[in-house]
Design a protein around this motif. Structure first.
Motif, PDB file in Angstrom:
ATOM      1  N   LYS A  26       0.840  -1.206   0.000  1.00 27.33           N
ATOM      2  CA  LYS A  26       0.000   0.000   0.000  1.00 27.33           C
ATOM      3  C   LYS A  26       0.874   1.254   0.000  1.00 27.33           C
ATOM      4  O   LYS A  26       0.605   2.221  -0.724  1.00 27.33           O
ATOM      5  CB  LYS A  26      -0.929  -0.006   1.213  1.00 27.33           C
ATOM      6  N   GLU A  86      -6.596  -1.852   0.567  1.00 27.16           N
ATOM      7  CA  GLU A  86      -7.283  -1.263   1.730  1.00 27.16           C
ATOM      8  C   GLU A  86      -8.374  -2.195   2.245  1.00 27.16           C
ATOM      9  O   GLU A  86      -8.557  -2.335   3.459  1.00 27.16           O
ATOM     10  CB  GLU A  86      -7.867   0.096   1.344  1.00 27.16           C
ATOM     11  N   THR A  87      -9.104  -2.829   1.325  1.00 29.19           N
ATOM     12  CA  THR A  87     -10.168  -3.762   1.722  1.00 29.19           C
ATOM     13  C   THR A  87      -9.597  -4.951   2.492  1.00 29.19           C
ATOM     14  O   THR A  87     -10.130  -5.371   3.523  1.00 29.19           O
ATOM     15  CB  THR A  87     -10.940  -4.263   0.494  1.00 29.19           C
ATOM     16  N   LYS A 143      -4.964   2.550  -8.859  1.00 28.47           N
ATOM     17  CA  LYS A 143      -6.076   2.857  -7.949  1.00 28.47           C
ATOM     18  C   LYS A 143      -6.833   1.585  -7.563  1.00 28.47           C
ATOM     19  O   LYS A 143      -7.232   1.416  -6.406  1.00 28.47           O
ATOM     20  CB  LYS A 143      -7.025   3.861  -8.605  1.00 28.47           C
ATOM     21  N   GLU A 144      -7.037   0.701  -8.532  1.00 30.48           N
ATOM     22  CA  GLU A 144      -7.729  -0.559  -8.252  1.00 30.48           C
ATOM     23  C   GLU A 144      -6.944  -1.379  -7.222  1.00 30.48           C
ATOM     24  O   GLU A 144      -7.521  -1.959  -6.299  1.00 30.48           O
ATOM     25  CB  GLU A 144      -7.910  -1.362  -9.541  1.00 30.48           C
ATOM     26  N   GLN A 200       1.079   6.240  -7.146  1.00 28.02           N
ATOM     27  CA  GLN A 200      -0.065   7.042  -7.570  1.00 28.02           C
ATOM     28  C   GLN A 200       0.266   8.524  -7.543  1.00 28.02           C
ATOM     29  O   GLN A 200      -0.083   9.272  -8.470  1.00 28.02           O
ATOM     30  CB  GLN A 200      -1.258   6.765  -6.652  1.00 28.02           C
ATOM     31  N   ASN A 254      -7.303   0.126  -3.750  1.00 26.91           N
ATOM     32  CA  ASN A 254      -8.638  -0.160  -3.193  1.00 26.91           C
ATOM     33  C   ASN A 254      -8.712  -1.588  -2.645  1.00 26.91           C
ATOM     34  O   ASN A 254      -9.255  -1.819  -1.559  1.00 26.91           O
ATOM     35  CB  ASN A 254      -9.713   0.047  -4.256  1.00 26.91           C
ATOM     36  N   GLU A 303       0.779   3.858  -3.092  1.00 25.83           N
ATOM     37  CA  GLU A 303       0.379   5.236  -2.825  1.00 25.83           C
ATOM     38  C   GLU A 303       1.436   6.205  -3.358  1.00 25.83           C
ATOM     39  O   GLU A 303       1.102   7.257  -3.916  1.00 25.83           O
ATOM     40  CB  GLU A 303       0.165   5.444  -1.325  1.00 25.83           C
TER      41      GLU A 303
END
Length: 252
Positions: A63, A247-248, A240-241, A70, A244, A67
């Motif tokens: 992550k 994070e889930t 981004k996918e 991104q 996401n 990040e």
């Protein structure tokens, strides 16, 4: 405890109670098997805890990397869009659209630039090279992580072709214009801090606007950089996918 069981066995043998001894022996074997099964269960439980801990640490590290990726992608995309905008401004002032009041010098540095994207993939590469990518239990997330490097490779290939073509633009200015005149008008801090002197030649870069070859080069730059921008946008969509999904999984 072992001595206790051994004593019972010996008493049964001495008393010639074979049937009871046999039942006892079977019971002892069952107890041993149960003990082994419990030990295996505890071992599997500890392995599962360690594996879950490893996966969670992997998710958190991934992550952080994505990040960062991104953020860097957004910077490159913003820069590419600015370059395209400035390139169109130049095309709006070529040939019959030429206006003496227009100043091309402040735009040349931007048009001749190519943003380089340097992603942070250290932890993902460690997982792949060590064969530990399978620690990620979510199949969709694992597949998206596997597709990240190939997607990124297409961006880097496009970036290289844009750099090669932009070099032609730079050489064209070297031959037909003045970079010092452009340096004088640029807002690029890396250039302004060098404090170049003024050019010793009487040359006006606006004359480039009257040349069809220059117009064609700028037009081609827009095409190349639009394709590069498209690659960036595909990468950031995948990025981004991945974030996401990470994070889930971390919240579970």
């Amino acid at each position: 405890m072992i001595k206790f069981f051994r004593k019972i066995r010996q008493n049964l043998v001495v008393e010639n109670k074979f049937s009871k001894y046999l039942i006892y022996a079977i019971g002892e074997i069952i107890l041993v098997v149960i003990g082994i099964l419990i030990a295996l269960q505890l071992n599997n439980y500890n392995d599962a805890l360690n594996e879950n801990d490893f996966e969670r640490k992997a998710l958190l590290n991934l992550k952080l990397d994505f990040e960062y990726n991104q953020s860097e992608l957004n910077k490159s995309i913003a820069e590419l869009k600015e370059i395209k905008k400035n390139s169109f401004i130049i095309l709006d002032n070529t040939g019959s659209k030429y206006q003496a009041s227009f100043d091309i010098d402040s735009l040349l540095q931007s048009v001749g630039n190519v943003p380089k994207y340097y992603p942070q993939n250290g932890f993902l590469l460690d997982l792949i090279n060590s064969g530990n990518l399978g620690i990620i239990k979510n199949d969709i997330l694992r597949n998206k992580l596997s597709s990240w490097l190939p997607t990124l490779e297409t961006l880097k290939d496009r970036e290289k072709s844009v750099v090669d073509f932009t070099d032609d633009f730079i050489r064209y200015i070297i031959k037909n214009g003045s970079w010092l005149n452009s340096d004088e008008k640029t807002n690029d801090e890396e250039i302004t801090k060098i404090r170049f002197p003024k050019s010793g030649f009487e040359i006006n870069n606006n004359d480039l606007l009257k040349n069809i070859e220059f117009e064609n080069i700028v037009e081609n730059l827009i095409v190349y950089k639009s394709l590069l921008l498209d690659r960036h946008e595909k990468c950031i969509e995948l990025n981004k996918e991945i974030i996401n999904f990470l994070e889930t999984e971390i919240k579970k």
